[in-house]
Design an enzyme around this catalytic site. Sequence first.
Site, PDB file in Angstrom:
ATOM      1  N   LYS A 134       0.839  -1.212   0.000  1.00 18.33           N
ATOM      2  CA  LYS A 134       0.000   0.000   0.000  1.00 18.33           C
ATOM      3  C   LYS A 134       0.869   1.255   0.000  1.00 18.33           C
ATOM      4  N   CYS A 156     -12.117   1.169  17.205  1.00 16.70           N
ATOM      5  CA  CYS A 156     -10.796   0.636  16.923  1.00 16.70           C
ATOM      6  C   CYS A 156      -9.917   0.540  18.179  1.00 16.70           C
ATOM      7  N   MET A 157      -9.582   1.668  18.758  1.00 12.04           N
ATOM      8  CA  MET A 157      -8.622   1.673  19.865  1.00 12.04           C
ATOM      9  C   MET A 157      -9.263   1.904  21.227  1.00 12.04           C
ATOM     10  N   MET A 183      -7.359  -5.800  16.804  1.00  6.94           N
ATOM     11  CA  MET A 183      -8.820  -5.718  16.894  1.00  6.94           C
ATOM     12  C   MET A 183      -9.510  -6.965  17.428  1.00  6.94           C
ATOM     13  N   GLY A 206      -4.172   0.837  14.920  1.00  2.00           N
ATOM     14  CA  GLY A 206      -4.594   0.571  13.551  1.00  2.00           C
ATOM     15  C   GLY A 206      -4.299   1.674  12.556  1.00  2.00           C
ATOM     16  N   GLN A 207      -4.712   2.887  12.882  1.00  2.00           N
ATOM     17  CA  GLN A 207      -4.656   3.970  11.904  1.00  2.00           C
ATOM     18  C   GLN A 207      -3.390   4.826  12.069  1.00  2.00           C
TER      19      GLN A 207
HETATM   20  N1  LIG Z   1     -17.021  -5.031   9.590  1.00  3.42           N
HETATM   21  C1  LIG Z   1     -16.044  -4.295  10.115  1.00  3.42           C
HETATM   22  N2  LIG Z   1     -16.173  -2.962  10.138  1.00  3.42           N
HETATM   23  C2  LIG Z   1     -15.197  -2.216  10.690  1.00  3.42           C
HETATM   24  C3  LIG Z   1     -14.035  -2.803  11.250  1.00  3.42           C
HETATM   25  C4  LIG Z   1     -13.926  -4.226  11.214  1.00  3.42           C
HETATM   26  O1  LIG Z   1     -12.931  -4.823  11.658  1.00  3.42           O
HETATM   27  N3  LIG Z   1     -14.946  -4.921  10.643  1.00  3.42           N
HETATM   28  N4  LIG Z   1     -13.060  -2.021  11.796  1.00  3.42           N
HETATM   29  C5  LIG Z   1     -13.386  -0.688  12.257  1.00  3.42           C
HETATM   30  C6  LIG Z   1     -12.146   0.107  12.413  1.00  3.42           C
HETATM   31  S1  LIG Z   1     -10.942  -0.546  13.438  1.00  3.42           S
HETATM   32  C7  LIG Z   1     -11.922   1.278  11.778  1.00  3.42           C
HETATM   33  S2  LIG Z   1     -10.506   2.169  12.146  1.00  3.42           S
HETATM   34  C8  LIG Z   1     -12.946   1.830  10.868  1.00  3.42           C
HETATM   35  C9  LIG Z   1     -12.405   2.626   9.691  1.00  3.42           C
HETATM   36  O2  LIG Z   1     -13.479   3.133   8.963  1.00  3.42           O
HETATM   37  P1  LIG Z   1     -13.484   4.549   8.232  1.00  3.42           P
HETATM   38  O3  LIG Z   1     -12.478   5.442   8.781  1.00  3.42           O
HETATM   39  O4  LIG Z   1     -14.895   5.024   8.230  1.00  3.42           O
HETATM   40  O5  LIG Z   1     -13.085   4.115   6.740  1.00  3.42           O
HETATM   41  P2  LIG Z   1     -11.967   4.674   5.752  1.00  3.42           P
HETATM   42  O6  LIG Z   1     -12.138   3.882   4.505  1.00  3.42           O
HETATM   43  O7  LIG Z   1     -10.639   4.655   6.385  1.00  3.42           O
HETATM   44  O8  LIG Z   1     -12.437   6.150   5.509  1.00  3.42           O
HETATM   45  C10 LIG Z   1     -11.539   7.223   5.383  1.00  3.42           C
HETATM   46  C11 LIG Z   1     -12.064   8.141   4.293  1.00  3.42           C
HETATM   47  O9  LIG Z   1     -11.310   9.362   4.305  1.00  3.42           O
HETATM   48  C12 LIG Z   1     -11.122   9.789   2.977  1.00  3.42           C
HETATM   49  N5  LIG Z   1      -9.937  10.670   2.968  1.00  3.42           N
HETATM   50  C13 LIG Z   1      -8.679  10.374   2.626  1.00  3.42           C
HETATM   51  N6  LIG Z   1      -7.876  11.435   2.809  1.00  3.42           N
HETATM   52  C14 LIG Z   1      -8.641  12.429   3.276  1.00  3.42           C
HETATM   53  C15 LIG Z   1      -8.365  13.785   3.644  1.00  3.42           C
HETATM   54  O10 LIG Z   1      -7.235  14.252   3.612  1.00  3.42           O
HETATM   55  N7  LIG Z   1      -9.435  14.512   4.084  1.00  3.42           N
HETATM   56  C16 LIG Z   1     -10.703  14.015   4.145  1.00  3.42           C
HETATM   57  N8  LIG Z   1     -11.678  14.803   4.588  1.00  3.42           N
HETATM   58  N9  LIG Z   1     -10.969  12.731   3.798  1.00  3.42           N
HETATM   59  C17 LIG Z   1      -9.963  11.957   3.376  1.00  3.42           C
HETATM   60  C18 LIG Z   1     -10.958   8.511   2.195  1.00  3.42           C
HETATM   61  O11 LIG Z   1     -11.308   8.684   0.840  1.00  3.42           O
HETATM   62  C19 LIG Z   1     -11.886   7.538   2.932  1.00  3.42           C
HETATM   63  O12 LIG Z   1     -13.138   7.401   2.282  1.00  3.42           O
HETATM   64  O13 LIG Z   1     -13.736   0.757  10.352  1.00  3.42           O
HETATM   65  C20 LIG Z   1     -14.398   0.039  11.363  1.00  3.42           C
HETATM   66  N10 LIG Z   1     -15.345  -0.863  10.720  1.00  3.42           N
HETATM   67  N1  LIG Z   2      -4.272  -3.910   4.887  1.00  2.00           N
HETATM   68  C1  LIG Z   2      -4.810  -3.211   5.868  1.00  2.00           C
HETATM   69  N2  LIG Z   2      -4.109  -2.995   7.000  1.00  2.00           N
HETATM   70  C2  LIG Z   2      -4.689  -2.314   8.016  1.00  2.00           C
HETATM   71  C3  LIG Z   2      -5.985  -1.761   7.904  1.00  2.00           C
HETATM   72  C4  LIG Z   2      -6.676  -1.982   6.678  1.00  2.00           C
HETATM   73  O1  LIG Z   2      -7.809  -1.534   6.496  1.00  2.00           O
HETATM   74  N3  LIG Z   2      -6.061  -2.713   5.714  1.00  2.00           N
HETATM   75  N4  LIG Z   2      -6.531  -1.081   8.940  1.00  2.00           N
HETATM   76  C5  LIG Z   2      -5.725  -0.735  10.098  1.00  2.00           C
HETATM   77  C6  LIG Z   2      -6.591  -0.631  11.271  1.00  2.00           C
HETATM   78  S1  LIG Z   2      -7.455   0.817  11.499  1.00  2.00           S
HETATM   79  C7  LIG Z   2      -6.665  -1.598  12.210  1.00  2.00           C
HETATM   80  S2  LIG Z   2      -7.650  -1.366  13.568  1.00  2.00           S
HETATM   81  C8  LIG Z   2      -5.838  -2.812  12.147  1.00  2.00           C
HETATM   82  C9  LIG Z   2      -6.563  -4.112  12.535  1.00  2.00           C
HETATM   83  O2  LIG Z   2      -5.661  -5.153  12.536  1.00  2.00           O
HETATM   84  P1  LIG Z   2      -6.047  -6.635  13.032  1.00  2.00           P
HETATM   85  O3  LIG Z   2      -6.839  -6.586  14.253  1.00  2.00           O
HETATM   86  O4  LIG Z   2      -4.802  -7.412  13.059  1.00  2.00           O
HETATM   87  O5  LIG Z   2      -6.959  -7.189  11.836  1.00  2.00           O
HETATM   88  P2  LIG Z   2      -8.476  -7.660  11.735  1.00  2.00           P
HETATM   89  O6  LIG Z   2      -8.580  -8.295  10.402  1.00  2.00           O
HETATM   90  O7  LIG Z   2      -9.396  -6.573  12.059  1.00  2.00           O
HETATM   91  O8  LIG Z   2      -8.669  -8.774  12.879  1.00  2.00           O
HETATM   92  C10 LIG Z   2      -8.362 -10.106  12.648  1.00  2.00           C
HETATM   93  C11 LIG Z   2      -8.016 -10.800  13.926  1.00  2.00           C
HETATM   94  O9  LIG Z   2      -9.126 -10.819  14.838  1.00  2.00           O
HETATM   95  C12 LIG Z   2      -8.953 -11.941  15.674  1.00  2.00           C
HETATM   96  N5  LIG Z   2     -10.167 -12.288  16.435  1.00  2.00           N
HETATM   97  C13 LIG Z   2     -11.408 -12.561  16.008  1.00  2.00           C
HETATM   98  N6  LIG Z   2     -12.225 -12.857  17.058  1.00  2.00           N
HETATM   99  C14 LIG Z   2     -11.482 -12.763  18.181  1.00  2.00           C
HETATM  100  C15 LIG Z   2     -11.741 -12.932  19.596  1.00  2.00           C
HETATM  101  O10 LIG Z   2     -12.833 -13.264  20.049  1.00  2.00           O
HETATM  102  N7  LIG Z   2     -10.692 -12.691  20.444  1.00  2.00           N
HETATM  103  C16 LIG Z   2      -9.455 -12.372  19.999  1.00  2.00           C
HETATM  104  N8  LIG Z   2      -8.477 -12.176  20.892  1.00  2.00           N
HETATM  105  N9  LIG Z   2      -9.177 -12.249  18.686  1.00  2.00           N
HETATM  106  C17 LIG Z   2     -10.179 -12.429  17.794  1.00  2.00           C
HETATM  107  C18 LIG Z   2      -8.535 -13.000  14.725  1.00  2.00           C
HETATM  108  O11 LIG Z   2      -7.836 -13.989  15.454  1.00  2.00           O
HETATM  109  C19 LIG Z   2      -7.638 -12.246  13.724  1.00  2.00           C
HETATM  110  O12 LIG Z   2      -6.295 -12.433  14.046  1.00  2.00           O
HETATM  111  O13 LIG Z   2      -5.314  -2.937  10.844  1.00  2.00           O
HETATM  112  C20 LIG Z   2      -4.661  -1.764  10.371  1.00  2.00           C
HETATM  113  N10 LIG Z   2      -3.989  -2.139   9.170  1.00  2.00           N
HETATM  114  S1  SF4 Z   3       2.379   2.428   7.147  1.00  2.00           S
HETATM  115 FE1  SF4 Z   3       1.332   0.432   6.942  1.00  2.00          FE
HETATM  116  S2  SF4 Z   3       0.256   0.616   4.991  1.00  2.00           S
HETATM  117 FE2  SF4 Z   3       1.843   2.218   4.984  1.00  2.00          FE
HETATM  118  S3  SF4 Z   3       3.633   1.283   4.034  1.00  2.00           S
HETATM  119 FE3  SF4 Z   3       3.813   0.976   6.228  1.00  2.00          FE
HETATM  120  S4  SF4 Z   3       2.975  -1.063   6.586  1.00  2.00           S
HETATM  121 FE4  SF4 Z   3       2.226  -0.373   4.598  1.00  2.00          FE
HETATM  122 MO   LIG Z   4      -9.002   0.670  13.211  1.00  2.00          MO
END
Ligand SMILES: Nc1nc2c(c(=O)[nH]1)N[C@H]1C(S)=C(S)[C@@H](COP(=O)(O)OP(=O)(O)OC[C@H]3O[C@@H](n4cnc5c(=O)[nH]c(N)nc54)[C@H](O)[C@@H]3O)O[C@H]1N2
Ligand SMILES: Nc1nc2c(c(=O)[nH]1)N[C@H]1C(S)=C(S)[C@@H](COP(=O)(O)OP(=O)(O)OC[C@H]3O[C@@H](n4cnc5c(=O)[nH]c(N)nc54)[C@H](O)[C@@H]3O)O[C@H]1N2
Ligand code: SF4
Ligand SMILES: [Mo]
Length: 852
Positions: free
Chosen positions: A93, A188-189, A379, A416-417
């Site tokens: 990425k 998330c956090m 997560m 995560g972010q």
């Molecule tokens: N089913 C499911 N849903 C989840 C999760 C999951 O594990 N499972 N995880 C949750 C978690 S941990 C997270 S962090 C959230 C993330 O969910 P979101 O934050 O709602 O999703 P993003 O796709 O990161 O949205 C960021 C947006 O910002 C826009 N953007 C990029 N740059 C800029 C900028 O400079 N300014 C502005 N104004 N916009 C910009 C991008 O185009 C993008 O559409 O999702 C949550 N939702």
């Molecule tokens: N490629 C990519 N990388 C990302 C992101 C992305 O959108 N794309 N988003 C970023 C963000 S905002 C976040 S928050 C992180 C998330 O990073 P992760 O949390 O690592 O990823 P996820 O796919 O949300 O979660 C998968 C994990 O959830 C665990 N899980 C499911 N159920 C349970 C349970 O009951 N207990 C426990 N202990 N574990 C369980 C599974 O074992 C699996 O390892 O990734 C970050 N990095």
């Molecule tokens: S910050 Fe995360 S998404 Fe960006 S290059 Fe590093 S590992 Fe890849």
């Molecule tokens: Mo997240």
Amino acid sequence: MDITRRKFVKASAIALASAAAGGTMGALSGCGTESGAPAAAASADAAGTVKTVGVCRFCGCGCGVIVEAKDGRLVSVTGDPENGSSRGLNCVKGYYLANALYGDDRLTKPLIRDDKATKGTDGGLREATWDEALDLVAARLKETWKADKSRLAFWGSGQQPIVEGYATAKFWKAGLLSNNIDPNARLCMASAVVGFMNIFQTDEPAGCYADIDETDVFVTWGANMAEAHPMLYSRLTARKLADSNVRHYDVTTLTTRTSASADKVLQFAPGSDIAIANAIANYLIQNNLYDREFVADHIQFKQGAENIGNAFEDGYDASEAGKTVDSVENITFEQFAARLAPYTLEYAEEVSGVPAADIQELAEVFADKSRKVLSLWTMGVNQHNRGTWMNHCIYNIHFLTGRYALPGDGAFSLTGQPSACGTAREVGTFSHRLPADLLVAKAPHRRYSEAIWNLPEGYLDAIEKPGMHTVKMFRELSKGNVDFLWTAHNNWAVSMPNLTRFLGRGDSDKQGIFDCFICVSEVYPTLSTQYADVVLPAAMWVEREGAFGNGERRTAVFEKAIDPPGEAQWDLWMLMEIAKRVLEGETIGGQDAFDLLFGAVYDKQAGQFKGSQREVCRTLWEEYRTFSNPQLNEKAAAINAAEKLKMEAKQLAPYDLYIENHGLTWPVREVNGQWLPTLWRFCDGPQEDGFDQLGVQQYGEQDLAAGVSFYKSADHKPSAVFRPYEPPAEVPSQEYPFWFCTGRLLEHWHTGSMTRRVPELHRALPSALLDMNPADCERLGLKDGDRARVTSRYGSFEITVSTAGRTVPPEGMAFAPFFADETLVNLAVQDVYCPLSKEPDFKKTCVAIEKI
Ligand SMILES: Nc1nc2c(c(=O)[nH]1)N[C@H]1C(S)=C(S)[C@@H](COP(=O)(O)OP(=O)(O)OC[C@H]3O[C@@H](n4cnc5c(=O)[nH]c(N)nc54)[C@H](O)[C@@H]3O)O[C@H]1N2
Ligand SMILES: Nc1nc2c(c(=O)[nH]1)N[C@H]1C(S)=C(S)[C@@H](COP(=O)(O)OP(=O)(O)OC[C@H]3O[C@@H](n4cnc5c(=O)[nH]c(N)nc54)[C@H](O)[C@@H]3O)O[C@H]1N2
Ligand code: SF4
Ligand SMILES: [Mo]
């Protein structure tokens, strides 16, 4: 800022070594050019290209990058060997970062919707001037504010750069006296943060990424680092390759790419992780394998409210259980041990399905003091109906074994972010927070903030409490109780759980959204902009200057490299223009409200910033930095001393040093004219080598055995809190026989709005598939490529089935990523949350799966 040849070569060597191990790409990889071909590293010095320092806008690893632009266009993004977090590494990425800016349909003009009936469709938005759009948004915000400020809301993000988040929090809290602001970091956090606050009374990861290079045993507790933290995962695999004695235990509910490097996979039933962690703690105590000295010197013991139920509906927070979930009481070590006693290995096996012998093996690993152990989680632990509790349980094991805050020996909550730490957590865009860990609910914290913001004493007392956390915000929206919503840096119409609640199947579910005035700041059209009344086109990533704070407390600046397309504008400019209009005619303590809050950076008559973006960021940073450097403000310094706030413990450096140094980890302290970053928090040692020196030197704490000291905890002792195993919010039934887990895959970022516009990433992973176990498929008559309907108590969606996906769920479980808005898995995902952190459980919805 120039990369010297020597460092470049060295970093490239490291990068290549690790790339071989973990699939990440190093400094020599160019980003895709327009044609998709990598730019050669040699072009770095070619005439006409401008080089700037940056940091990746995707995950919380916070990899540094060097950005090159020519003729107003990005031509290459490569790993920055001088960034201490990533040392030149990037993942795929990061490799294609530049391309993420060049999707065909960037938003370049403000858009207005005149007919609410068109919401949810592709049409209905028309182009407008900035003045028309800003006037409209500000008028609606002001109208709601004056009528009933409990009905307005801002939804922010851990992707919002630091000073932008700081200014937004200041406008919302001090300008509007509203607590209805919360970030997506709540999804998330939040559980990790509440864990930190409960245990340490301060929100700060103790360790740093170098822990990965130092440890002997990795334990991943619900973290899929291979897909989600690829740069750190390649350091993990590099460490394993370098020393064949290094071990990795993957404690997970399904097999993922991360499991590939594990020596042992402990696959447990969803939510039963607390039983496993408690069994390990119990085993350590029962067998006298715990570190008596560390425990006696450093740890206090507590227990909290139990049988806390589940937050299915809004009434929960106000119920008896909801109001008392945070309560804890002191107990003795013996009482703590007695509470753990029922958690035998056999009981944990019964609940979790993990063989007792495997749990015992992991317990023995923790007991073996000749080896260092590093726990990592994300997560799986936080998005959990007992997410805060599971955070506690991991720390409990590390406290019992004296493994905390020491190099390679610690518990590391991964972020995560890119700026969930730096912005959402540090500057305070949560509904209950003020900048720098301060809380709206605490009077001394309000006094301190008032001093720095030049507000009359007592002014912030008028902030309504407690404010809406994210889930509440969207539940209230669905009920028609939010009249104005502004969102930025997120895509809520895809990422929120239980979308059925407000996107629904028909107009009646959407009524709340139809009625609410919604403003979305975005860079691309998304499902959220389809529900917006006004869309404000934003400058993306290096089209402006900003800074992020990553998972190891590193603050890093990304410089502006190019101009935004068309009329797209910096989010901070939008904020200033809207704040100026809303605060028109308002005064605070007899002064013009806008000028008091933002006059230092914005000239409202001229409608422009005072100075360059660099100067604006610097000024706002210096103001924010005062929160953690109270000596810069006499009144704040007095409150800090009188209230023993210890704000200086999180010192930050002057702005420009972050650019010069390619990022610095806080606290950054000035020692003999030098600004020294800290790598290991709470850990005494030479400051020059990145150790903290809090405790003995600064707060007169005793010199304690293991060389760690906890400056904020009561009596300098963090808490081990007993937390019982309580079952998930729902468990499989005849009607909904499957667990449904959701998460991420390497190529796509969250809702896919950016990464799906990068052709290379899109081609690599074009659609979301439902990963299933072959045995289940056979039973249901499903073949790879078949379409299935997934239905929960909350809603349903259609998806293509696969048994050859990246994850291999056990029988009775299915997994899907959430990046595809044509699939929209969140229509079916539950919005039940951890009662302490209010973070939803995206990992264990119960569903039925049927062939279409
Ligand atoms: N089913 C499911 N849903 C989840 C999760 C999951 O594990 N499972 N995880 C949750 C978690 S941990 C997270 S962090 C959230 C993330 O969910 P979101 O934050 O709602 O999703 P993003 O796709 O990161 O949205 C960021 C947006 O910002 C826009 N953007 C990029 N740059 C800029 C900028 O400079 N300014 C502005 N104004 N916009 C910009 C991008 O185009 C993008 O559409 O999702 C949550 N939702
Ligand atoms: N490629 C990519 N990388 C990302 C992101 C992305 O959108 N794309 N988003 C970023 C963000 S905002 C976040 S928050 C992180 C998330 O990073 P992760 O949390 O690592 O990823 P996820 O796919 O949300 O979660 C998968 C994990 O959830 C665990 N899980 C499911 N159920 C349970 C349970 O009951 N207990 C426990 N202990 N574990 C369980 C599974 O074992 C699996 O390892 O990734 C970050 N990095
Ligand atoms: S910050 Fe995360 S998404 Fe960006 S290059 Fe590093 S590992 Fe890849
Ligand atoms: Mo997240």
